[in-house]
Write an enzyme that holds these catalytic residues in place. Sequence first.
Site, PDB file in Angstrom:
ATOM      1  N   ASP A 120       1.017  95.752 -10.026  1.00  0.00           N
ATOM      2  CA  ASP A 120       1.163  96.571  -8.821  1.00  0.00           C
ATOM      3  C   ASP A 120       2.597  96.440  -8.314  1.00  0.00           C
ATOM      4  O   ASP A 120       3.417  95.756  -8.922  1.00  0.00           O
ATOM      5  CB  ASP A 120       0.157  96.128  -7.751  1.00  0.00           C
ATOM      6  CG  ASP A 120       0.469  94.743  -7.170  1.00  0.00           C
ATOM      7  OD1 ASP A 120       1.407  94.070  -7.664  1.00  0.00           O
ATOM      8  OD2 ASP A 120      -0.232  94.333  -6.228  1.00  0.00           O
ATOM      9  N   ASP A 139       4.564  95.315  -4.756  1.00  0.00           N
ATOM     10  CA  ASP A 139       4.356  94.678  -3.455  1.00  0.00           C
ATOM     11  C   ASP A 139       5.618  94.853  -2.619  1.00  0.00           C
ATOM     12  O   ASP A 139       6.712  94.522  -3.072  1.00  0.00           O
ATOM     13  CB  ASP A 139       4.084  93.176  -3.644  1.00  0.00           C
ATOM     14  CG  ASP A 139       2.948  92.906  -4.626  1.00  0.00           C
ATOM     15  OD1 ASP A 139       1.789  93.124  -4.238  1.00  0.00           O
ATOM     16  OD2 ASP A 139       3.227  92.492  -5.775  1.00  0.00           O
ATOM     17  N   ASP A 145       0.895  97.499  -2.724  1.00  0.00           N
ATOM     18  CA  ASP A 145       0.528  96.711  -1.546  1.00  0.00           C
ATOM     19  C   ASP A 145       1.684  96.733  -0.563  1.00  0.00           C
ATOM     20  O   ASP A 145       2.810  96.368  -0.914  1.00  0.00           O
ATOM     21  CB  ASP A 145       0.251  95.239  -1.922  1.00  0.00           C
ATOM     22  CG  ASP A 145      -1.059  95.065  -2.661  1.00  0.00           C
ATOM     23  OD1 ASP A 145      -1.946  95.935  -2.529  1.00  0.00           O
ATOM     24  OD2 ASP A 145      -1.199  94.048  -3.370  1.00  0.00           O
TER      25      ASP A 145
HETATM   26  P1  ATP Z   1       1.587  91.141 -10.693  1.00  0.00           P
HETATM   27  O1  ATP Z   1       2.860  91.405 -11.409  1.00  0.00           O
HETATM   28  O2  ATP Z   1       0.429  91.037 -11.610  1.00  0.00           O
HETATM   29  O3  ATP Z   1       1.343  92.080  -9.559  1.00  0.00           O
HETATM   30  P2  ATP Z   1       2.082  89.248  -8.608  1.00  0.00           P
HETATM   31  O4  ATP Z   1       2.597  87.860  -8.629  1.00  0.00           O
HETATM   32  O5  ATP Z   1       2.930  90.268  -7.918  1.00  0.00           O
HETATM   33  O6  ATP Z   1       1.772  89.661 -10.088  1.00  0.00           O
HETATM   34  P3  ATP Z   1      -0.025  89.934  -6.738  1.00  0.00           P
HETATM   35  O7  ATP Z   1      -1.505  89.842  -6.933  1.00  0.00           O
HETATM   36  O8  ATP Z   1       0.523  91.289  -6.525  1.00  0.00           O
HETATM   37  O9  ATP Z   1       0.630  89.177  -7.969  1.00  0.00           O
HETATM   38  O10 ATP Z   1       0.299  88.997  -5.524  1.00  0.00           O
HETATM   39  C1  ATP Z   1       1.623  88.828  -5.038  1.00  0.00           C
HETATM   40  C2  ATP Z   1       1.643  87.795  -3.957  1.00  0.00           C
HETATM   41  O11 ATP Z   1       0.897  88.227  -2.833  1.00  0.00           O
HETATM   42  C3  ATP Z   1       1.042  86.455  -4.388  1.00  0.00           C
HETATM   43  O12 ATP Z   1       1.930  85.443  -4.025  1.00  0.00           O
HETATM   44  C4  ATP Z   1      -0.213  86.296  -3.597  1.00  0.00           C
HETATM   45  O13 ATP Z   1      -0.393  84.974  -3.173  1.00  0.00           O
HETATM   46  C5  ATP Z   1       0.010  87.211  -2.418  1.00  0.00           C
HETATM   47  N1  ATP Z   1      -1.274  87.838  -2.055  1.00  0.00           N
HETATM   48  C6  ATP Z   1      -1.964  88.695  -2.804  1.00  0.00           C
HETATM   49  N2  ATP Z   1      -3.095  89.076  -2.186  1.00  0.00           N
HETATM   50  C7  ATP Z   1      -3.100  88.422  -1.006  1.00  0.00           C
HETATM   51  C8  ATP Z   1      -3.982  88.380   0.093  1.00  0.00           C
HETATM   52  N3  ATP Z   1      -5.110  89.083   0.109  1.00  0.00           N
HETATM   53  N4  ATP Z   1      -3.648  87.611   1.138  1.00  0.00           N
HETATM   54  C9  ATP Z   1      -2.512  86.889   1.130  1.00  0.00           C
HETATM   55  N5  ATP Z   1      -1.628  86.899   0.118  1.00  0.00           N
HETATM   56  C10 ATP Z   1      -1.920  87.643  -0.929  1.00  0.00           C
HETATM   57 MN    MN Z   2       2.174  92.189  -7.572  1.00  0.00          MN
HETATM   58 MN    MN Z   3      -0.219  92.707  -4.921  1.00  0.00          MN
END
Ligand code: ATP
Ligand code: MN
Ligand code: MN
Length: 370
Positions: free
Chosen positions: A204, A206, A294
């Site tokens: 995703d 962020d 997100d």
């Molecule tokens: P990817 O490349 O797969 O997206 P990512 O490290 O960006 O890997 P994400 O699941 O997008 O993974 O999460 C990014 C960050 O946001 C993580 O550090 C996670 O702890 C935080 N996070 C995700 N969901 C929540 C939530 N519901 N509440 C608080 N923090 C969250």
């Molecule tokens: Mn992510």
């Molecule tokens: Mn995310």
Amino acid sequence: AKCCSKAVVFSVPSYACQRRTTLDNHNTILTDALSLLAEKAELSEEDGRGVAFRRAAAVLKCLPQPVTNMMQLRGLPCLGEHSFRVIKDILENGTSSEVESTQQSERYKALKVLTGIFGVGAKTADRWIRAGIHNLRQLQTSGQTLNQAQRAGLQHYDDLNLPVTKAEADAIGEIVEEAVVSVLPDAQITLIGGFRRGKLTGHDVDLLITHPDEGKEVGLMPKVVSWLQSKGFLLYQKTTINSYLESEEGPRRPSSNMDRFERCFSIFKLRHLSREDRGESESGCRLWRAVRVDLVVSPISQFAFALLGWTGSKLFERELRRWAGHEKAMSLGSHALYDNRQSRYLRATSEEEIFAHLGLEYIPPSERNA
Ligand code: ATP
Ligand code: MN
Ligand code: MN
């Protein structure tokens, strides 16, 4: 003695937040195996076991060389009996029998397919599997009621299981920037999550939004979402409102991972950047793809904590909170850091200051890939 003295013995601190973990992993065969077993545990709602495998994988991710000999693992932290067995199996046989049998198991395959739908977690997938649903076709003809997120997830299943590239993340960032700046001119947006850690692809995008004047950010998310909606950028969105209130007694649930920022979980409709770049023909291919995005809004006073808390990796975050609680009697969240001994919040305007409060060496985002 000769062979042992030749073996490289590694020394690694026990918390992932004390270590520098780049994307340059010299033990992917071992860490992929342990990550798969972690995922299997998480999908079976065995969270303790999941964390144990994640920690074991993280230790191997930060080693400067490939492990070739079990002797090299002596003295390494976080490697339990089960992880040892998996590593030994791979070093001796080239493969782990437990990983192989997991990958072939019907239950694991069904859990993967069903939780691959946005909005479907381990609980829902398990309920469906018990109702005899193992794939998308069976789900579609089952008459199960899906919520709005799951319907969108199913509709865009293929796109959402396709990795998002950095170029696509940047394109989304530009769209969100245009939206944010048009409703609140001096607002700032920052790419967080895996892309901030230097990953080339992600599941995703962020993004963290703030404004230099405290309070200006209140109510921003619904306006941004309306702007995006009016321009046709959103295929799905769910916005939640900020409900975080700092209390004198400290965070009410210090260990909780959930934060309470204004948040938006969405699916964007992104026009393909350049079809020529992607080696596709002009005819017969779609002009856009769906991308999970997100969005988080933070007041500037909490920005450093939000930045640290949303940059990840998930294990790095978990280990930071464990370090804070167990080693420093502090409670770290994405909003604040509370010192239980001094009974007060510790302020910070940068990630560096938060690491300093925690008595940790600063680890930049690119070295938080635990
Ligand atoms: P990817 O490349 O797969 O997206 P990512 O490290 O960006 O890997 P994400 O699941 O997008 O993974 O999460 C990014 C960050 O946001 C993580 O550090 C996670 O702890 C935080 N996070 C995700 N969901 C929540 C939530 N519901 N509440 C608080 N923090 C969250
Ligand atoms: Mn992510
Ligand atoms: Mn995310």
